[in-house]
Design a protein around this motif. Structure first.
Motif, PDB file in Angstrom:
ATOM      1  N   LEU B  21       0.838  -1.196   0.000  1.00  0.00           N
ATOM      2  CA  LEU B  21       0.000   0.000   0.000  1.00  0.00           C
ATOM      3  C   LEU B  21       0.876   1.250   0.000  1.00  0.00           C
ATOM      4  O   LEU B  21       0.680   2.183  -0.800  1.00  0.00           O
ATOM      5  N   ALA B  22       1.874   1.261   0.897  1.00  0.00           N
ATOM      6  CA  ALA B  22       2.748   2.437   1.000  1.00  0.00           C
ATOM      7  C   ALA B  22       3.505   2.651  -0.308  1.00  0.00           C
ATOM      8  O   ALA B  22       3.632   3.781  -0.790  1.00  0.00           O
ATOM      9  N   LEU B  23       3.987   1.560  -0.893  1.00  0.00           N
ATOM     10  CA  LEU B  23       4.736   1.680  -2.143  1.00  0.00           C
ATOM     11  C   LEU B  23       3.845   2.247  -3.248  1.00  0.00           C
ATOM     12  O   LEU B  23       4.251   3.133  -4.006  1.00  0.00           O
ATOM     13  N   ALA B  24       2.597   1.741  -3.301  1.00  0.00           N
ATOM     14  CA  ALA B  24       1.665   2.238  -4.320  1.00  0.00           C
ATOM     15  C   ALA B  24       1.413   3.731  -4.134  1.00  0.00           C
ATOM     16  O   ALA B  24       1.435   4.508  -5.097  1.00  0.00           O
ATOM     17  N   LEU B  26       3.360   5.914  -2.673  1.00  0.00           N
ATOM     18  CA  LEU B  26       4.564   6.684  -2.977  1.00  0.00           C
ATOM     19  C   LEU B  26       4.760   6.820  -4.489  1.00  0.00           C
ATOM     20  O   LEU B  26       5.131   7.883  -4.987  1.00  0.00           O
ATOM     21  N   LEU B  27       4.476   5.718  -5.217  1.00  0.00           N
ATOM     22  CA  LEU B  27       4.590   5.789  -6.675  1.00  0.00           C
ATOM     23  C   LEU B  27       3.582   6.790  -7.232  1.00  0.00           C
ATOM     24  O   LEU B  27       3.897   7.585  -8.126  1.00  0.00           O
ATOM     25  N   LEU B  28       2.375   6.761  -6.664  1.00  0.00           N
ATOM     26  CA  LEU B  28       1.335   7.689  -7.092  1.00  0.00           C
ATOM     27  C   LEU B  28       1.785   9.127  -6.850  1.00  0.00           C
ATOM     28  O   LEU B  28       1.666  10.000  -7.725  1.00  0.00           O
ATOM     29  N   LEU B  29       2.352   9.361  -5.659  1.00  0.00           N
ATOM     30  CA  LEU B  29       2.819  10.704  -5.311  1.00  0.00           C
ATOM     31  C   LEU B  29       3.908  11.149  -6.286  1.00  0.00           C
ATOM     32  O   LEU B  29       3.884  12.275  -6.793  1.00  0.00           O
ATOM     33  N   SER B 264       9.189   0.868   2.578  1.00  0.00           N
ATOM     34  CA  SER B 264       8.099   0.126   1.940  1.00  0.00           C
ATOM     35  C   SER B 264       8.639  -0.961   1.016  1.00  0.00           C
ATOM     36  O   SER B 264       8.091  -2.065   0.971  1.00  0.00           O
ATOM     37  N   VAL B 265       9.741  -0.664   0.313  1.00  0.00           N
ATOM     38  CA  VAL B 265      10.322  -1.707  -0.545  1.00  0.00           C
ATOM     39  C   VAL B 265      10.815  -2.874   0.304  1.00  0.00           C
ATOM     40  O   VAL B 265      10.602  -4.044  -0.034  1.00  0.00           O
ATOM     41  N   ASN B 266      11.444  -2.564   1.445  1.00  0.00           N
ATOM     42  CA  ASN B 266      11.927  -3.628   2.316  1.00  0.00           C
ATOM     43  C   ASN B 266      10.778  -4.464   2.877  1.00  0.00           C
ATOM     44  O   ASN B 266      10.898  -5.685   3.009  1.00  0.00           O
TER      45      ASN B 266
END
Lengths: 326, 282
Positions: B21-24, B26-29, B264-266
């Motif tokens: 969720l966090a990665l998604a 961050l990518l969106l941001l 988030s990647v980790n």
């Protein structure tokens, strides 16, 4: 048998170090430009004078690089690492900087390993309880913070704290205040050590605690722990005498290895807190176009990696009976 | 299907669920965020130098830099670059690790010896120092060279693991069967060896993403990484950390995003490890 193996390994290691250092020398000698350090001076220096000076330090780019390499290598073979860009002996600088790095790292690495192992062992014993989860989350977050961010945060926090208090409680630049002497200087040195040590150890504590927890959990499930308990050993004794000791093997190898690589690897901590150690030299020597120093750092780093690998093998065979037998 | 099982397992694990969720987000941001901001990353506002963050409609949400750049726009631009670098380096270095390790392990003999020796040599060479010397000389060249350099120094340990796994796979019946059917070595490596170590490779690639993002930032911290006019989280943190005491917003936003990205990647990588491990009791 063992002797022949060790000898073979030594030869191949020396060869690796020689090749690595030579490659670093060629790279530095062809990419960096010590002449630049003299050319921009006011009043301008005559080209012949620059040539003569550079020639004296074996840094003249007008000499073919191979010839410079031979001079350098011949020096290294007799233990002379050459001159810095401004003519100081590299050996002296190396000795001084290794001392600085050792003073910085000795406390940090031992503290990091000791605290990390205790935290990890504690988490393993408390598996899936709140404390274990909290430690796990904490370690995960700490491992995501690069050391240059952590070190900068620490300096900001220290500056803020000092500002609020109105006096300097925590020092965050340099190794010590040369104006002080005796006991004052010792406490001043310790004060200067606090923040860089925190920045070095936090990441290590997180890392060690993860390894130690996993190892400990593997060991805790094994038969010899159950046997020890069945023999009537108390839980505490079984944990400390059998589980902890066995699970320390991989951690000890990692410790030997990381100490070797840390000697040149504390670059960010040393640069941000203004310690002039080996790690800082790595950056400084490149930025000051100091070919012989760059080569010396590379040589030292390569030797450290191999010695560390060697040491960690020795430690394993010293504390792991299975390896000793075979 | 296996990938479905893995995905289901990952979503059941809260840790990797939050990570994804966090990665998604961050990518969106990073990729949609710049369109929402009132300023472009190349704009320079000569009426606002080193302004703190403001919440006006047209103001600088995350403040401005010394030359009047909008921190919000520049940081997101830098984040895009860091993300691309992270993924490319991971792809490249894990691919290299897989090919070298599997070839060394499967072919054996002098090929194995030579490849492992080269691996050792790269491990001994101080990678930070070499990248630091070489990369400023690529000024004006493409930043892709920097990706190649980073990848070149981050595959060695994985390739040793791939090699030792290949050594045991080589003795398995299905590989022997393929060999006796006359299938060439390269095809066996690609079709039979590598798919069987894909779990290791996927986990490794994920963790390499965060390692590469940190590696880029670390080199850029001393000016050895991404060169201007390109920006990355690393160059922004380097600029910001020097002024962090007086002007915290210059440091806080890029550093915070870097930590969140790595975290988030980790989390995703760790969740993948659990989901791909048949022995885990998730």
């Amino acid at each position: 048998m063992m002797g022949a193996y060790l000898f073979k390994r030594l030869v191949s290691n020396v060869l690796l170090v020689a090749i690595a250092a030579s490659m670093a020398y060629f790279l530095a000698a062809t990419s960096l430009n010590p002449r630049y350090k003299y050319e921009g001076r006011q009043p301008p220096v005559a080209e012949a004078v620059i040539d003569a000076t550079l020639e004296q330090y074996n840094l003249n780019d007008k000499t073919p690089v191979f010839q410079r390499y031979v001079t350098w290598a011949a020096g290294v073979a007799t233990g002379d690492l050459g001159r810095t860009w401004d003519g100081k002996p590299v050996n002296e600088e190396l000795g001084r900087r290794v001392g600085v790095s050792l003073r910085l790292l000795l406390v940090g690495t031992i503290l990091g390993a000791a605290v990390g192992v205790s935290v990890g062992a504690y988490a393993a014993v408390k598996q899936y309880r709140i404390s274990d989860r909290a430690i796990g989350v904490g370690a995960f977050v700490v491992m995501a913070i690069p050391v240059f961010v952590l070190a900068t945060l620490l300096t900001v926090a220290a500056a803020g704290l000092n500002g609020v208090l109105g006096f300097t409680l925590l020092e965050y630049t340099g190794e010590y205040n040369p104006a002080l002497s005796g006991w004052d200087q010792l406490t001043n040195r310790l004060n200067h050590l606090i923040l860089p040590t925190i920045s070095l150890t936090l990441g290590q504590i997180a890392y060690y605690s993860r390894i130690q927890r996993n190892m400990m959990l593997d060991v805790l499930g094994q038969d010899f722990i159950r046997t020890a308990r069945a023999k009537g050993l108390s839980r505490r004794n079984a944990l400390f005498k059998h589980a902890l000791r066995t699970s320390l093997v991989p951690v000890a190898t990692y410790f030997a290895f990381s100490f070797g690589t840390m000697l040149t690897g504390a670059t960010f901590t040393e640069k941000i807190f203004g310690w002039h150690g080996m790690g800082a030299w790595l950056v400084d020597s490149i930025q000051s176009h100091d070919v012989n120093s760059v080569a010396a750092v590379s040589l030292f780093a390569a030797v450290c990696v191999l010695v560390a690998g060697f040491l960690s093998d020795l430690i394993v065979s010293a504390i792991d009976p299975r390896v000793r037998v075979s | 299907m296996r990938s479905k099982i893995v995905l289901a397992r990952m979503l059941r694990n809260p840790q990797s669920r939050y990570g994804l969720l966090a990665l998604a987000l961050l990518l969106l941001l990073a990729y949609a965020g710049p369109f929402l901001g009132p300023h472009d990353w190349t704009d320079k506002d000569f009426l606002a130098f080193m302004e703190p963050p403001s919440f006006d409609e047209d103001g600088h949400w995350w403040g401005t830099t010394q030359i009047g750049q909008d921190v919000y726009a520049v940081t997101l631009r830098g984040m895009q670059k860091s993300i691309v670098i992270g993924f490319l380096v991971a792809l490249f270095s894990t691919g290299l690790a897989a090919l070298v390790g599997a070839t060394a392990g499967y072919v054996g003999g002098w090929v194995d010896k030579a490849l492992m020796w080269a691996t050792d040599l790269l491990l001994v060479l101080p990678s930070f120092l070499i990248i630091a010397i070489v990369s400023p000389r690529l000024k004006g060249g493409s930043w892709l060279w920097f990706v190649v350099l980073l990848a070149l120094f981050s595959w060695m340990i994985t390739s040793r693991m791939v090699r030792s796994m290949t050594l045991s796979l080589r003795e398995r019946e299905f590989v022997a069967a393929a060999r006796y059917m006359g299938i060439p070595a390269w095809k066996i490596i690609l079709r039979h060896i590598l798919p069987n170590i894909s779990s290791l490779l996927i986990i490794d690639a994920t963790l390499n993403v965060s390692a590469a993002i940190i590696g880029e930032a670390a080199l850029s911290f001393f000016g050895f990484g991404i060169q201007p006019p390109d920006v990355s989280l690393g160059t922004l943190i380097a600029d910001g950390s020097a002024k962090a005491i007086g002007y915290p917003w210059l440091f806080a936003f890029p550093a915070g995003l870097l930590v969140l990205l790595v975290l988030s990647v980790n989390l995703v990588g760790d969740g993948l490890r659990d989901a791909l491990d048949p022995g885990s009791n998730q």
